[in-house]
Every structure is written in C-alpha cells, then in structure tokens.
Design a protein around this motif. Sequence first.
Motif, PDB file in Angstrom:
ATOM      1  N   LEU A 230     -44.721 -38.804  -3.733  1.00  0.00           N
ATOM      2  CA  LEU A 230     -43.347 -38.625  -4.220  1.00  0.00           C
ATOM      3  C   LEU A 230     -42.374 -38.504  -3.046  1.00  0.00           C
ATOM      4  O   LEU A 230     -41.280 -39.094  -3.069  1.00  0.00           O
ATOM      5  CB  LEU A 230     -43.261 -37.381  -5.107  1.00  0.00           C
ATOM      6  CG  LEU A 230     -41.859 -37.031  -5.619  1.00  0.00           C
ATOM      7  CD1 LEU A 230     -41.268 -38.174  -6.439  1.00  0.00           C
ATOM      8  CD2 LEU A 230     -41.876 -35.743  -6.446  1.00  0.00           C
ATOM      9  N   ARG A 233     -41.748 -41.881  -1.670  1.00  0.00           N
ATOM     10  CA  ARG A 233     -40.951 -42.681  -2.598  1.00  0.00           C
ATOM     11  C   ARG A 233     -39.479 -42.283  -2.512  1.00  0.00           C
ATOM     12  O   ARG A 233     -38.586 -43.138  -2.482  1.00  0.00           O
ATOM     13  CB  ARG A 233     -41.476 -42.492  -4.023  1.00  0.00           C
ATOM     14  CG  ARG A 233     -40.692 -43.210  -5.092  1.00  0.00           C
ATOM     15  CD  ARG A 233     -40.753 -44.707  -4.960  1.00  0.00           C
ATOM     16  NE  ARG A 233     -42.093 -45.236  -5.136  1.00  0.00           N
ATOM     17  CZ  ARG A 233     -42.376 -46.532  -5.144  1.00  0.00           C
ATOM     18  NH1 ARG A 233     -41.403 -47.427  -4.957  1.00  0.00           N
ATOM     19  NH2 ARG A 233     -43.623 -46.948  -5.300  1.00  0.00           N
ATOM     20  N   LEU A 234     -39.193 -40.981  -2.439  1.00  0.00           N
ATOM     21  CA  LEU A 234     -37.807 -40.509  -2.363  1.00  0.00           C
ATOM     22  C   LEU A 234     -37.155 -40.885  -1.040  1.00  0.00           C
ATOM     23  O   LEU A 234     -35.953 -41.171  -0.990  1.00  0.00           O
ATOM     24  CB  LEU A 234     -37.757 -38.984  -2.557  1.00  0.00           C
ATOM     25  CG  LEU A 234     -38.065 -38.483  -3.967  1.00  0.00           C
ATOM     26  CD1 LEU A 234     -38.329 -36.979  -3.957  1.00  0.00           C
ATOM     27  CD2 LEU A 234     -36.918 -38.806  -4.930  1.00  0.00           C
ATOM     28  N   ASN A 323     -46.955 -36.012 -13.292  1.00  0.00           N
ATOM     29  CA  ASN A 323     -47.188 -37.297 -12.626  1.00  0.00           C
ATOM     30  C   ASN A 323     -48.370 -38.038 -13.255  1.00  0.00           C
ATOM     31  O   ASN A 323     -49.171 -37.462 -13.988  1.00  0.00           O
ATOM     32  CB  ASN A 323     -47.457 -37.041 -11.137  1.00  0.00           C
ATOM     33  CG  ASN A 323     -47.417 -38.305 -10.308  1.00  0.00           C
ATOM     34  OD1 ASN A 323     -46.749 -39.271 -10.681  1.00  0.00           O
ATOM     35  ND2 ASN A 323     -48.127 -38.315  -9.195  1.00  0.00           N
ATOM     36  N   PHE A 328     -43.784 -41.074 -15.856  1.00  0.00           N
ATOM     37  CA  PHE A 328     -43.543 -40.823 -14.432  1.00  0.00           C
ATOM     38  C   PHE A 328     -44.786 -41.173 -13.621  1.00  0.00           C
ATOM     39  O   PHE A 328     -45.879 -40.656 -13.860  1.00  0.00           O
ATOM     40  CB  PHE A 328     -43.176 -39.361 -14.177  1.00  0.00           C
ATOM     41  CG  PHE A 328     -42.580 -39.124 -12.816  1.00  0.00           C
ATOM     42  CD1 PHE A 328     -41.203 -39.083 -12.643  1.00  0.00           C
ATOM     43  CD2 PHE A 328     -43.398 -38.976 -11.696  1.00  0.00           C
ATOM     44  CE1 PHE A 328     -40.654 -38.886 -11.386  1.00  0.00           C
ATOM     45  CE2 PHE A 328     -42.852 -38.774 -10.438  1.00  0.00           C
ATOM     46  CZ  PHE A 328     -41.475 -38.730 -10.281  1.00  0.00           C
ATOM     47  N   ALA A 330     -45.284 -41.600  -9.488  1.00  0.00           N
ATOM     48  CA  ALA A 330     -44.698 -41.621  -8.145  1.00  0.00           C
ATOM     49  C   ALA A 330     -45.144 -42.848  -7.368  1.00  0.00           C
ATOM     50  O   ALA A 330     -44.360 -43.429  -6.612  1.00  0.00           O
ATOM     51  CB  ALA A 330     -45.091 -40.347  -7.391  1.00  0.00           C
ATOM     52  N   GLY A 333     -43.160 -45.828  -8.768  1.00  0.00           N
ATOM     53  CA  GLY A 333     -41.715 -45.624  -8.815  1.00  0.00           C
ATOM     54  C   GLY A 333     -41.153 -45.396 -10.197  1.00  0.00           C
ATOM     55  O   GLY A 333     -39.939 -45.214 -10.363  1.00  0.00           O
ATOM     56  N   ILE A 336     -38.452 -42.434 -11.042  1.00  0.00           N
ATOM     57  CA  ILE A 336     -37.783 -41.947  -9.827  1.00  0.00           C
ATOM     58  C   ILE A 336     -36.269 -41.902 -10.016  1.00  0.00           C
ATOM     59  O   ILE A 336     -35.607 -40.944  -9.597  1.00  0.00           O
ATOM     60  CB  ILE A 336     -38.147 -42.820  -8.610  1.00  0.00           C
ATOM     61  CG1 ILE A 336     -39.631 -42.680  -8.278  1.00  0.00           C
ATOM     62  CG2 ILE A 336     -37.296 -42.432  -7.401  1.00  0.00           C
ATOM     63  CD1 ILE A 336     -40.044 -41.286  -7.866  1.00  0.00           C
ATOM     64  N   GLU A 337     -35.693 -42.920 -10.639  1.00  0.00           N
ATOM     65  CA  GLU A 337     -34.240 -42.929 -10.851  1.00  0.00           C
ATOM     66  C   GLU A 337     -33.799 -41.747 -11.693  1.00  0.00           C
ATOM     67  O   GLU A 337     -32.761 -41.128 -11.436  1.00  0.00           O
ATOM     68  CB  GLU A 337     -33.810 -44.244 -11.502  1.00  0.00           C
ATOM     69  CG  GLU A 337     -33.857 -45.440 -10.560  1.00  0.00           C
ATOM     70  CD  GLU A 337     -33.250 -46.684 -11.189  1.00  0.00           C
ATOM     71  OE1 GLU A 337     -32.649 -46.557 -12.285  1.00  0.00           O
ATOM     72  OE2 GLU A 337     -33.371 -47.776 -10.606  1.00  0.00           O
ATOM     73  N   GLU A 340     -33.872 -38.705  -9.483  1.00  0.00           N
ATOM     74  CA  GLU A 340     -32.729 -38.686  -8.568  1.00  0.00           C
ATOM     75  C   GLU A 340     -31.454 -38.261  -9.282  1.00  0.00           C
ATOM     76  O   GLU A 340     -30.623 -37.540  -8.712  1.00  0.00           O
ATOM     77  CB  GLU A 340     -32.558 -40.067  -7.933  1.00  0.00           C
ATOM     78  CG  GLU A 340     -33.647 -40.411  -6.925  1.00  0.00           C
ATOM     79  CD  GLU A 340     -33.489 -41.804  -6.333  1.00  0.00           C
ATOM     80  OE1 GLU A 340     -34.030 -42.053  -5.246  1.00  0.00           O
ATOM     81  OE2 GLU A 340     -32.817 -42.645  -6.979  1.00  0.00           O
TER      82      GLU A 340
END
Length: 427
Positions: A230, A233-234, A323, A328, A330, A333, A336-337, A340
Amino acid sequence: MSTICANSTASGGAIGLIRVSGSEALGIADKVFRNPHGHTLSSAKGYTARYGTIEGDIDDVVALVYRAPHSYTGEDVVEIMCHGSAYIQQAIIELLIQNGCRFAQPGEFTRRAFLNGKMDLSQAEAVADLISSSNKATHRMAVSQMRGDFSTKLRGLREQLLQMTTLLELEIDFSEEDVEFADRQKLLELAKGVDSTISVLVDSFRAGNAIRNGIPVAIVGEPNVGKSTLLNRLLHDDRAIVSEVRGTTRDTIEDTITIADTLFRFIDTAGIHETDDLVESMGIERTMQKVREAQIIIMMKEPGVNYPDITTTADQHVIHIENKTEGFQALSGIGIETLEQQLTDIAHTIQQTDSDIIVTNLRHVEALRQALQAIRKVENQLTDTYTTGDIIALDLHQCIDYLAEITGDVTSDDTLHSIFRNFCIGK
C-alpha cells in the motif's frame, strides 16, 4: 559593512543571476562590467538595466541596478544576468571577489534586509518557507507571512499590551497622589482578549505543522497484510521491500507525497504480533511510537485476520481497510482512489483552524506559548488586590518581549545565526 556577492540561481539553466549588495556594489561591478557606449553602472538610475560584457569576454550580460534603500537588502544592489553555465557564473564571481567583494554567507542577503528594516524576522523566515514550498497550501502560508499578515497581528497584540503597561506605570508614577489610571476590570478584559488571540494562534500550529511537514499517516496491521504494498502504491514508487515472508518490515519507513494539494507523510510500520525476536520487538515498539504521533491511522487487515488491537485518541482519524478483497487490492490498485479521497477529506478537517493566521514555525509557537503563560499570570494578578501595579507591569513587559522575539524586535546574534544558516547562499 562589506560588499557581498553570490549566484542566486542554480547552475545549468538557461539564465544565471549573480547578486552583489553593499555600499561598494556599483563601484566593484563597474570594474568587471563593460558597456559598449562607455556607460557605467555607477551613473545609472535605480530600477534600470544596462547591457554589456564581463571583463575578458566571459559573457554578454544585462546588469540591473537598485539604489539604496529601494532594494531587497536596503543597500545598493547590482544583479548580473548571464548565461547559466556553472563556469560562467563562477568566473564572474571570482572577478567580483578579486575586485573587493566577499562571497555571501547562507541567507546573508535576507539577513541584511532584516537588519536594514526591509522586513521583520518572521517575514525573513517566510522567504525560506516560500523557497521550499512544495504545494499550494505551503506556498499560500509563506506568501501570507512574507507579506506581513502575521506581523500585523502581533503588532496589534503588542499595542494592546503597551497600552495596559502605560496605564499601570502611570499609576506607579502618581502613587503618592492616590490617582487611579488603570481600571483593573477593564485591564482584565483586555488581558483576556489578548489571551484569546494568542491561544487561537497557538492552536493553529497543529494544522500549520501538518501543512508544512506533511500530515503523518501510519499504516498499521499484522504482518503480511499488504502494508508495504500500500505504501508503494500511494507513493507511486517501490519505496518499501515487498515479500511474502512475514516480518520483512522491521523498522518504520517514511516518505512524503502531495495528493490534491495536500502533503502527506506516510509511515509503513512493522507488523504488530506476538514475537520473541528482539529485533522484531524493537520494530513493533517503534510502530507504536509512530501510531501515537500519527494524525491519521490506516488500519489494515485481510479476510480472516483481525484489525490490530491498538489504542487511539479522540483527535486521531482512523481508516479501516480490508485488503485482498473485491473492493480493495493494494497490489492491483483497486480502491486506491477512494482511499486517497478519504485522506484528503480528513486532511481538510485537520487543516481547519479558527485563526486567519496559521502558525507553522516551531520557534514562533514556542514564543507564543511563553507569551500565553505570561498573560495568564497577569490575569491572575489583576484579580489579586494585593499584587501591585509594578509587578503586573513586569509580566506585561515579559509578554511583550516574547512577542517581540518572533518579529526580531528583541533577538540575539545566536538566534539570527540559527535562522539564516539554513538559507541557501544566494538568498
């Protein structure tokens, strides 16, 4: 005071800028500058530019002239615009030094601006903040402080405190005549008003620190639930090692990234679990420390695994993520949006403050806290009929001095050195 010079732009760009400041700036620049018509920089008016070459045909340049006190430093200033070659800039600086300049120390141009009354100390510090601003929020705060919004607020507080002090000291001067200049109830109301304003400024530091250094976000969970995946990815980068082996992350890993104009500081932590391994135990202890410091905690689990059993405080924001599910993942992806968006929504809440001025500087907030203690001591004294006006006036002066430390009206050489040594050379 000696005349100083330095390049104010990094080498390698299309254009370079070399700044010269001091009483001999024009004369020294004339020794290396050649105008095709024989015009000197010393004869130029302020805010004018002249084309020429540098001695030895080093480069064709444009020289900008600023006359004291109408310049950044308040001194005579020449800014030489040349090509951005490192060789060209260094050659010009060497010529200036050979003809009487001294190479500037870090932050010396801005320090001279402060010493010459072009800006106060808080504004000078904002120059460094503006240069290092990495997003819209940090840029906006730096511009506000550099333009004097914070200084104006502090001057207003100092005026109120000076008014109170004057009234008390008048009473002392006429004590034998038994004349009352200071109505203690009115003074108490003024003191409470100052208290309220300073309190709001102090409280704004939590938001300001988060905006400046990044909102700390701790990613926690049991081993192998995808915390490092994660983080990568972020950050859009392989910052943390990802492995199927349990306990790969044994220490905290931190990095920052801006999401929707907000700076976040993400912290990947060691998996929380029972272990006899000394190194893993140390990693888990560091995890708990980072959890205590975080403003946002991302709790991760996978199907069949519990969320970590940790204690959070009322002012911490917790996001729960399961997860390796349809909603979800990670690794791929997915989700993820949405995460965020949750982070930016929470960030908006964290960054809200009752103050129109947001304090971002640790030195400033420490001085404000000291001023707050002093004014609260005054409030207690004003309700005590046995405390004399001269004692109250002393604590009022102390409060004034703490505020003056922020603007530089009261400061030491050590403080100035500590502040300006962190500036870049050409500023």
